[in-house]
Design a protein around this motif. Structure first.
Motif, PDB file in Angstrom:
ATOM      1  N   ILE A  27       0.849  -1.204   0.000  1.00 33.64           N
ATOM      2  CA  ILE A  27       0.000   0.000   0.000  1.00 33.64           C
ATOM      3  C   ILE A  27       0.879   1.246   0.000  1.00 33.64           C
ATOM      4  CG2 ILE A  27      -1.613   1.375   1.388  1.00 33.64           C
ATOM      5  CD1 ILE A  27      -2.896  -1.312   2.245  1.00 33.64           C
ATOM      6  N   ILE A  28       1.906   1.253   0.846  1.00 38.92           N
ATOM      7  CA  ILE A  28       2.803   2.411   0.923  1.00 38.92           C
ATOM      8  C   ILE A  28       3.440   2.672  -0.437  1.00 38.92           C
ATOM      9  CG2 ILE A  28       4.923   3.315   1.965  1.00 38.92           C
ATOM     10  CD1 ILE A  28       4.106   1.677   4.516  1.00 38.92           C
ATOM     11  N   ALA A  29       3.992   1.632  -1.080  1.00 40.43           N
ATOM     12  CA  ALA A  29       4.637   1.788  -2.380  1.00 40.43           C
ATOM     13  C   ALA A  29       3.653   2.295  -3.432  1.00 40.43           C
ATOM     14  CB  ALA A  29       5.270   0.473  -2.816  1.00 40.43           C
ATOM     15  N   MET A  42      15.126  14.705  -2.288  1.00 45.61           N
ATOM     16  CA  MET A  42      15.089  14.441  -0.848  1.00 45.61           C
ATOM     17  C   MET A  42      16.349  15.039  -0.222  1.00 45.61           C
ATOM     18  SD  MET A  42      12.434  12.138  -0.409  1.00 45.61           S
ATOM     19  CE  MET A  42      12.860  11.185   1.011  1.00 45.61           C
ATOM     20  N   SER A  43      16.166  15.919   0.759  1.00 44.26           N
ATOM     21  CA  SER A  43      17.343  16.494   1.411  1.00 44.26           C
ATOM     22  C   SER A  43      17.650  15.832   2.745  1.00 44.26           C
ATOM     23  CB  SER A  43      17.160  17.994   1.626  1.00 44.26           C
ATOM     24  OG  SER A  43      16.225  18.217   2.662  1.00 44.26           O
ATOM     25  N   THR A  44      16.751  14.980   3.209  1.00 45.27           N
ATOM     26  CA  THR A  44      16.984  14.269   4.458  1.00 45.27           C
ATOM     27  C   THR A  44      18.035  13.193   4.226  1.00 45.27           C
ATOM     28  OG1 THR A  44      14.692  14.626   5.035  1.00 45.27           O
ATOM     29  CG2 THR A  44      15.842  12.941   6.273  1.00 45.27           C
ATOM     30  N   PRO A  45      19.086  13.154   5.052  1.00 48.70           N
ATOM     31  CA  PRO A  45      20.076  12.086   4.863  1.00 48.70           C
ATOM     32  C   PRO A  45      19.430  10.719   5.096  1.00 48.70           C
ATOM     33  CG  PRO A  45      20.830  13.723   6.466  1.00 48.70           C
ATOM     34  CD  PRO A  45      19.408  14.037   6.133  1.00 48.70           C
ATOM     35  N   LEU A  46      19.584   9.845   4.127  1.00 50.23           N
ATOM     36  CA  LEU A  46      18.979   8.516   4.226  1.00 50.23           C
ATOM     37  C   LEU A  46      20.069   7.454   4.134  1.00 50.23           C
ATOM     38  CD1 LEU A  46      16.002   9.045   1.751  1.00 50.23           C
ATOM     39  CD2 LEU A  46      15.927   9.155   4.243  1.00 50.23           C
ATOM     40  N   PRO A  47      19.917   6.373   4.896  1.00 50.48           N
ATOM     41  CA  PRO A  47      20.915   5.299   4.851  1.00 50.48           C
ATOM     42  C   PRO A  47      20.671   4.339   3.690  1.00 50.48           C
ATOM     43  CG  PRO A  47      19.241   4.785   6.468  1.00 50.48           C
ATOM     44  CD  PRO A  47      18.898   6.145   5.898  1.00 50.48           C
ATOM     45  N   ILE A  48      20.345   4.915   2.523  1.00 53.61           N
ATOM     46  CA  ILE A  48      19.942   4.110   1.372  1.00 53.61           C
ATOM     47  C   ILE A  48      20.592   4.698   0.127  1.00 53.61           C
ATOM     48  CG2 ILE A  48      17.922   3.594  -0.055  1.00 53.61           C
ATOM     49  CD1 ILE A  48      16.419   3.204   2.533  1.00 53.61           C
ATOM     50  N   ALA A  49      21.050   3.840  -0.762  1.00 57.72           N
ATOM     51  CA  ALA A  49      21.732   4.308  -1.970  1.00 57.72           C
ATOM     52  C   ALA A  49      20.761   4.819  -3.030  1.00 57.72           C
ATOM     53  CB  ALA A  49      22.589   3.189  -2.552  1.00 57.72           C
ATOM     54  N   ALA A  50      19.512   4.401  -2.990  1.00 55.58           N
ATOM     55  CA  ALA A  50      18.532   4.806  -4.002  1.00 55.58           C
ATOM     56  C   ALA A  50      18.241   6.298  -3.885  1.00 55.58           C
ATOM     57  CB  ALA A  50      17.248   4.000  -3.834  1.00 55.58           C
ATOM     58  N   THR A  51      17.652   6.845  -4.936  1.00 51.14           N
ATOM     59  CA  THR A  51      17.243   8.242  -4.941  1.00 51.14           C
ATOM     60  C   THR A  51      15.779   8.334  -5.318  1.00 51.14           C
ATOM     61  OG1 THR A  51      17.913   8.490  -7.244  1.00 51.14           O
ATOM     62  CG2 THR A  51      19.564   9.052  -5.566  1.00 51.14           C
ATOM     63  N   GLY A  52      15.237   9.532  -5.208  1.00 43.36           N
ATOM     64  CA  GLY A  52      13.869   9.788  -5.621  1.00 43.36           C
ATOM     65  C   GLY A  52      12.854   8.978  -4.831  1.00 43.36           C
ATOM     66  N   LYS A  57      10.437   4.585  -0.755  1.00 43.95           N
ATOM     67  CA  LYS A  57       9.890   3.231  -0.611  1.00 43.95           C
ATOM     68  C   LYS A  57      10.830   2.357   0.222  1.00 43.95           C
ATOM     69  CE  LYS A  57       7.811   3.289  -5.170  1.00 43.95           C
ATOM     70  NZ  LYS A  57       7.852   2.650  -6.491  1.00 43.95           N
ATOM     71  N   GLN A  58      12.123   2.437  -0.069  1.00 45.23           N
ATOM     72  CA  GLN A  58      13.089   1.621   0.668  1.00 45.23           C
ATOM     73  C   GLN A  58      13.183   2.023   2.138  1.00 45.23           C
ATOM     74  OE1 GLN A  58      16.886   1.103  -1.280  1.00 45.23           O
ATOM     75  NE2 GLN A  58      15.907   0.769  -3.264  1.00 45.23           N
ATOM     76  N   VAL A  59      13.039   3.305   2.424  1.00 41.49           N
ATOM     77  CA  VAL A  59      13.042   3.756   3.823  1.00 41.49           C
ATOM     78  C   VAL A  59      11.902   3.086   4.577  1.00 41.49           C
ATOM     79  CG1 VAL A  59      12.507   5.735   5.307  1.00 41.49           C
ATOM     80  CG2 VAL A  59      14.215   5.952   3.507  1.00 41.49           C
ATOM     81  N   TRP A  60      10.736   3.024   3.946  1.00 40.36           N
ATOM     82  CA  TRP A  60       9.596   2.419   4.640  1.00 40.36           C
ATOM     83  C   TRP A  60       9.758   0.910   4.799  1.00 40.36           C
ATOM     84  CZ3 TRP A  60       6.503   4.261   7.994  1.00 40.36           C
ATOM     85  CH2 TRP A  60       6.382   5.642   8.072  1.00 40.36           C
ATOM     86  N   VAL A  61      10.357   0.243   3.824  1.00 38.73           N
ATOM     87  CA  VAL A  61      10.633  -1.188   3.979  1.00 38.73           C
ATOM     88  C   VAL A  61      11.561  -1.387   5.178  1.00 38.73           C
ATOM     89  CG1 VAL A  61      11.808  -3.169   2.927  1.00 38.73           C
ATOM     90  CG2 VAL A  61      10.172  -1.819   1.592  1.00 38.73           C
ATOM     91  N   MET A  62      12.619  -0.561   5.268  1.00 35.21           N
ATOM     92  CA  MET A  62      13.570  -0.653   6.380  1.00 35.21           C
ATOM     93  C   MET A  62      12.886  -0.359   7.717  1.00 35.21           C
ATOM     94  SD  MET A  62      16.832   1.745   7.313  1.00 35.21           S
ATOM     95  CE  MET A  62      15.686   3.022   7.803  1.00 35.21           C
TER      96      MET A  62
END
Length: 147
Positions: A27-29, A42-52, A57-62
């Motif tokens: 649902i989130i995706a 996205m300007s928030t530092p994220l521990p994920i290599a993906a962008t956009g 989506k990957q942040v929410w999976v994590m």
């Protein structure tokens, strides 16, 4: 920007918020695909290599692996012009490895603020501040500040 456009942007944000609180990655995706520009900045530092949008989506999976009962409470929501500003409280039980810390079973609570910019009823920019220090203190990675 008209009041109607600001209201539409708030409604779009509320769709995303409701999806995240469903705790269902599909649902989130799906909602991210509908309301977030694929090339969102996205300007928030994220521990994920993906962008956009893929990064979101990957942040929410994590997050769902770490805090399967994660819940985001909107404390303040302000819409003006092409921006929606939110202040959230996030809670979740630490059930998965996070920042190198194995699951503790502790209920973690932290605050965050985001400014979303919209174009054509889609989020095109997200600037956020997450209280990572609070997360780290609750997980025992930082000492509590002196009283």
């Amino acid at each position: 920007m008209s009041t109607a456009e600001a209201a539409r942007n708030k409604a779009t944000f509320n769709r995303l918020h409701a999806a995240t609180n469903s705790r269902d990655p599909e649902i989130i995706a799906k909602v991210i695909d509908e309301v977030v520009d694929p090339d969102v900045q996205m300007s928030t530092p994220l521990p994920i290599a993906a962008t956009g949008a893929e990064a979101l989506k990957q942040v929410w999976v994590m997050l769902l692996k770490v805090f399967p009962d994660v819940h985001v409470t909107v404390e303040d929501l302000i819409a003006e012009d092409d921006r929606v500003v939110i202040r959230n409280t996030v809670t979740g039980t630490h059930r998965g490895e996070f920042m190198g810390v194995p699951p503790t079973g502790k209920l973690i609570t932290y605050d965050e603020m985001f400014v979303f910019r919209f174009a054509d009823n889609r989020i095109t920019e997200a600037n956020g501040i997450v209280n990572v220090a609070s997360q780290m203190r609750q997980l025992g990675l930082l000492p509590e500040p002196p009283s």
